[in-house]
Write a protein that holds these residues in place. Structure first.
Motif, PDB file in Angstrom:
ATOM      1  N   VAL A   1       0.849  -1.202   0.000  1.00 44.50           N
ATOM      2  CA  VAL A   1       0.000   0.000   0.000  1.00 44.50           C
ATOM      3  C   VAL A   1       0.887   1.255   0.000  1.00 44.50           C
TER       4      VAL A   1
ATOM      5  N   MET B   1       1.445   4.073  -3.015  1.00 36.01           N
ATOM      6  CA  MET B   1       1.150   5.495  -2.829  1.00 36.01           C
ATOM      7  C   MET B   1       2.329   6.382  -3.218  1.00 36.01           C
TER       8      MET B   1
ATOM      9  N   ILE C   1      -8.176   4.544   1.054  1.00 38.60           N
ATOM     10  CA  ILE C   1      -7.233   5.667   1.078  1.00 38.60           C
ATOM     11  C   ILE C   1      -7.620   6.751   0.075  1.00 38.60           C
ATOM     12  N   ARG C   2      -7.977   6.381  -1.121  1.00 35.57           N
ATOM     13  CA  ARG C   2      -8.344   7.411  -2.090  1.00 35.57           C
ATOM     14  C   ARG C   2      -9.514   8.248  -1.562  1.00 35.57           C
ATOM     15  N   TYR C   3     -10.497   7.555  -1.021  1.00 31.29           N
ATOM     16  CA  TYR C   3     -11.704   8.242  -0.554  1.00 31.29           C
ATOM     17  C   TYR C   3     -11.424   9.094   0.685  1.00 31.29           C
TER      18      TYR C   3
ATOM     19  N   THR D   1      -4.568  10.767  -3.544  1.00 31.17           N
ATOM     20  CA  THR D   1      -3.709   9.684  -4.020  1.00 31.17           C
ATOM     21  C   THR D   1      -4.542   8.425  -4.162  1.00 31.17           C
TER      22      THR D   1
ATOM     23  N   GLY E   1     -14.331   0.182  -3.094  1.00 27.97           N
ATOM     24  CA  GLY E   1     -12.952   0.619  -3.311  1.00 27.97           C
ATOM     25  C   GLY E   1     -12.057  -0.490  -3.842  1.00 27.97           C
ATOM     26  N   LEU E   2     -12.472  -1.733  -3.665  1.00 23.02           N
ATOM     27  CA  LEU E   2     -11.679  -2.852  -4.180  1.00 23.02           C
ATOM     28  C   LEU E   2     -12.302  -3.367  -5.477  1.00 23.02           C
ATOM     29  N   ARG E   3     -11.473  -3.525  -6.490  1.00 19.07           N
ATOM     30  CA  ARG E   3     -11.910  -4.217  -7.696  1.00 19.07           C
ATOM     31  C   ARG E   3     -11.610  -5.698  -7.495  1.00 19.07           C
TER      32      ARG E   3
ATOM     33  N   LYS F   1      -4.564  -0.366 -13.799  1.00 22.92           N
ATOM     34  CA  LYS F   1      -5.696   0.287 -13.126  1.00 22.92           C
ATOM     35  C   LYS F   1      -5.214   1.179 -11.983  1.00 22.92           C
ATOM     36  N   PRO F   2      -5.929   2.258 -11.758  1.00 24.00           N
ATOM     37  CA  PRO F   2      -5.514   3.205 -10.718  1.00 24.00           C
ATOM     38  C   PRO F   2      -5.919   2.799  -9.300  1.00 24.00           C
ATOM     39  N   ASP F   3      -6.724   1.771  -9.192  1.00 24.82           N
ATOM     40  CA  ASP F   3      -7.245   1.376  -7.875  1.00 24.82           C
ATOM     41  C   ASP F   3      -6.833  -0.053  -7.538  1.00 24.82           C
TER      42      ASP F   3
ATOM     43  N   MET G   1      -0.459  14.941   0.549  1.00 24.50           N
ATOM     44  CA  MET G   1       0.662  14.446  -0.253  1.00 24.50           C
ATOM     45  C   MET G   1       1.665  15.565  -0.521  1.00 24.50           C
TER      46      MET G   1
ATOM     47  N   HIS H   1     -14.263   9.720  -5.649  1.00 22.71           N
ATOM     48  CA  HIS H   1     -13.028   9.179  -5.064  1.00 22.71           C
ATOM     49  C   HIS H   1     -13.181   7.798  -4.415  1.00 22.71           C
ATOM     50  N   VAL H   2     -14.340   7.148  -4.624  1.00 23.96           N
ATOM     51  CA  VAL H   2     -14.377   5.732  -4.235  1.00 23.96           C
ATOM     52  C   VAL H   2     -13.397   4.993  -5.150  1.00 23.96           C
ATOM     53  N   TYR H   3     -13.460   5.397  -6.429  1.00 22.47           N
ATOM     54  CA  TYR H   3     -12.513   4.905  -7.427  1.00 22.47           C
ATOM     55  C   TYR H   3     -11.923   6.121  -8.133  1.00 22.47           C
ATOM     56  N   ALA H   4     -10.923   5.880  -8.973  1.00 20.41           N
ATOM     57  CA  ALA H   4     -10.292   6.981  -9.705  1.00 20.41           C
ATOM     58  C   ALA H   4     -11.328   7.655 -10.609  1.00 20.41           C
TER      59      ALA H   4
END
Lengths: 335, 343
Positions: A72, A76, A105-107, A113, A146-148, A168-170, B109, B319-322
């Protein structure tokens, strides 16, 4: 099929995907228990350390939570780690880092990030590996926003879904099936079976729809073969991606025939089959001739005795019996 | 020693200012809850722990860090802007995380703040991962994991320490030992409370410092950072005393007044002030003016933050996903999709 098509095993396709991704992107690293010198518990990462070196194919201590947590932080800060958790059954050790950290984390950080990492793992029965090395826990991950979550059934998907996951970004939870590693198929590096998130129709049929993913696609196809001999034509859809998931083509298929079953190796209660069944029922309610049925693993820990293990998950015979009953109201012998 | 600390001819005065700003900030956090009401109820103040400013001063631009649920002071000392911090804590759109994270998930960041964490020990491996990135990519930077003594009893810390030492990563683990994990004093949580000694067992450079002496914190942390930067990760434990309860509602029924009085005697801000006066590095009036300046800064920050608005409803799904990825489907849309088909 293009000129690049070749015959490969599922394991080889995965290894090719990792190697090609590492050649294409210097930020991709592979880390996990026994991924380097040992070559992976199931041989998926064999020889990668020779080409890419120990800094990019990182053997880790037996510290599953730490492996994911380090991945993780690395994700980042500019790397694109593939963290391997040897068995999906070890998910209990990593769920905080995966479900509370990677996924959120993104949310939580307002989009500052992302965590572009892939967690590679494998699950399922087939090796008499007993209750802590044989489970199908995809519903645990699919329940976390948040998880694919992707689960390839075929050789070509093993390659392409892993390559796509690595763009993928996630965070992507990539769940392989231990019984499929030696399966052979066509690998066409130039031609994915379908876009990311889309299901694939593996067999057409107008009497009923079977939805499956991972190894159960093959069991469903075998069932469809015997059903055809009994005069029942079943469509078999391979879901491939549980998140993101485009159910529309499947819903259309169900509306056309009014009968559907969801087949999972994962045990029944609270499982992803329930989610699929609910969505199909909601969207196809007035076109359904019969209830959407779930053909899932028994609600038991996986037993080590091979006969019991095999009996704990749906078999082609069971699937065929249930589908025949659904379509022609012909009760099987066990009913 | 960092550029900032090196450049100053009066490092203690700079550290005093940072610590005073932290204390003033934390006092406004408490006030914010009273004035605003419900938003941001999970507030853990770092009053008594301001000596950590010494560690922050030993870090360089480009270094990164993770913090825990009691991390306001660290962030402020590393460049956090108090208005945006308070806005985030209050769930405002103008906050660092657009009002989605709050006190326990604040991050930036821009200054290398890889995130506060509400899971005890949860952010520690992220600092190790950042250090892995630095080593792999040849970047000259150190990542610092800040956490409390509660995390000293979490297994993940030891997985992280082991990997950091095994791979010679530029990481510094910093335990802010305020004596309490929520209401449990360390001697009720561990048989051996000599936490710095655990470093050696993992092959880390272990150091211990009294957090009420911020100059000593800076000196010790500077040595630890130098060691970490050269590839020998370290564990620095800093003892201090949590002046108030675990969180807003905690009136500390598990400890007595005598203990609190003794603990609050180890006040890093008061100690630095006394030393500045004693060494004639500042006059009383100068320090009073500096205190007033910090109070005014934080008052203005609080007023600004309170005037900010919460994020709009649609931000729920951001922001749940990109941004270019398939977003979650809002419940009302889904219900409409389902029910419209039958009507």
């Amino acid at each position: 099929m293009t000129a690049a098509a070749q015959t490969a095993t599922y394991r080889e396709a995965l290894r090719e995907a990792l190697a090609d991704a590492m050649r294409a992107d210097g930020d991709v690293i592979v880390m996990g228990e026994e991924v380097g010198l040992y070559g992976g518990a199931y041989g998926v990462t064999k020889d990668l350390i020779g080409e890419f070196g120990a800094a990019r194919v990182l053997d880790t201590p037996i510290s599953e939570a730490g492996i994911v947590g380090v991945a993780v932080g690395a994700a980042m800060t500019g790397l694109r780690p593939v963290a391997e958790i040897m068995y999906v059954d070890f998910a209990g050790l990593v769920m905080d880092q995966l479900g509370n950290q990677a996924a959120k984390i993104r949310y939580m950080f307002g989009g500052q990030t992302g965590v572009p990492m892939v967690l590679r793992t494998q699950g399922g029965t087939g090796r008499s590996a007993a209750a802590q090395h044989s489970q199908s826990l995809e519903s645990w991950f699919a329940h976390v926003p948040g998880l694919r979550v992707v689960m390839p059934a075929t050789v070509n998907d093993a390659y392409h879904l892993l390559r796509q996951a690595l763009t993928k970004p996630d965070p992507v939870v990539f769940i392989e099936h231990k019984a499929l590693y030696v399966s052979k198929g066509t690998l066409d590096k130039d031609k994915p079976d379908a876009p990311w998130g889309a299901p694939v129709l593996r067999r057409a049929g107008g009497d009923a729809v079977i939805v499956a993913y991972s190894r159960m696609v093959h069991e469903a196809l075998a069932a469809a073969e015997t059903l055809a001999e009994r005069g029942v034509e079943a469509a078999v859809w391979d879901l491939r991606c549980l998140n993101p998931m485009d159910l529309d083509p499947i819903l259309e298929s169900v509306r056309a025939c009014g009968r559907a079953a969801v087949v999972t190796e994962s045990c029944l209660t609270g499982g992803f089959a329930a989610e699929l069944s609910a969505q199909i029922s909601e969207h196809c309610f007035d076109r359904l001739e019969e209830p959407v049925i779930r053909i899932a693993g028994e609600d038991v820990p996986i037993p080590v005795a091979p006969d019991l293990e095999a009996a704990s998950i749906p078999t082609p015979g069971l699937i065929a019996d249930a589908m025949a009953w659904l379509v022609s109201r012909e009760a099987p012998a066990w009913a | 020693m960092s550029d900032v600390a090196r450049a100053s001819n009066r490092p203690l005065l700079d550290l005093y200012r940072t610590m005073r700003r932290i204390r003033s900030f934390e006092e406004r956090v408490g006030e914010m809850f009273v004035r605003q009401g419900t938003a941001g109820s999970m507030l853990h103040l770092s009053i008594g722990e301001e000596g950590v400013a010494g560690v922050c001063a030993a870090m360089e631009d480009g270094d990164s860090f993770t913090t825990h649920h009691r991390g306001h002071g660290v962030f402020l000392a590393r460049g956090g802007e108090p208005g945006r911090m308070l806005a985030e804590i209050g769930g405002k759109e103008a906050g660092y995380c657009a009002g989605k994270g709050g006190s326990m998930h604040i991050a930036d960041m821009g200054v290398g703040h890889l995130g506060a964490n509400a899971i005890v020990g949860g952010g520690i491996p992220h600092a190790v991962g950042a250090a892995l990135s630095y080593k792999t990519k040849g970047i000259d930077a150190v990542s610092v994991a800040f956490f409390g003594d509660g995390a000293m009893q979490q297994g993940l810390l030891y997985e992280s320490m082991n990997m950091a030492a095994l791979w010679s990563l530029p990481v510094l683990f910093v335990c802010i030992n305020n004596q309490y994990g929520m209401g449990t004093r360390i001697d009720r949580a561990a048989a051996n409370t000599d936490f710095a000694a655990r470093a050696e067992a993992f092959g880390l450079a272990g150091r211990h410092v009294d957090g009420s002496d911020v100059e000593m914190v800076l000196e010790t942390a500077a040595a630890a950072m130098t060691t970490a930067r050269s590839g020998t990760p370290g564990l620095l434990t800093m003892t201090c005393y949590r002046f108030f309860g675990h969180a807003r509602m905690d009136k500390s029924p598990y400890r007595d007044a005598a203990e609190e009085a003794e603990g609050r005697g180890h006040d890093p801000v008061a100690a630095a002030r006394a030393r500045l006066l004693d060494r004639s590095e500042a006059r009383e009036a100068d320090l009073d003016a500096l205190d007033a300046e910090a109070a005014q800064e934080m008052d203005a920050a609080l007023d600004w933050a309170l005037a900010q608005t919460q994020p709009p409803g649609a931000a729920m799904f951001d922001h749940v996903y990109a941004p270019d990825e398939p977003p979650p489907q809002p419940l009302r849309d889904r219900l409409s999709d389902v029910l419209r088909e039958y009507r």
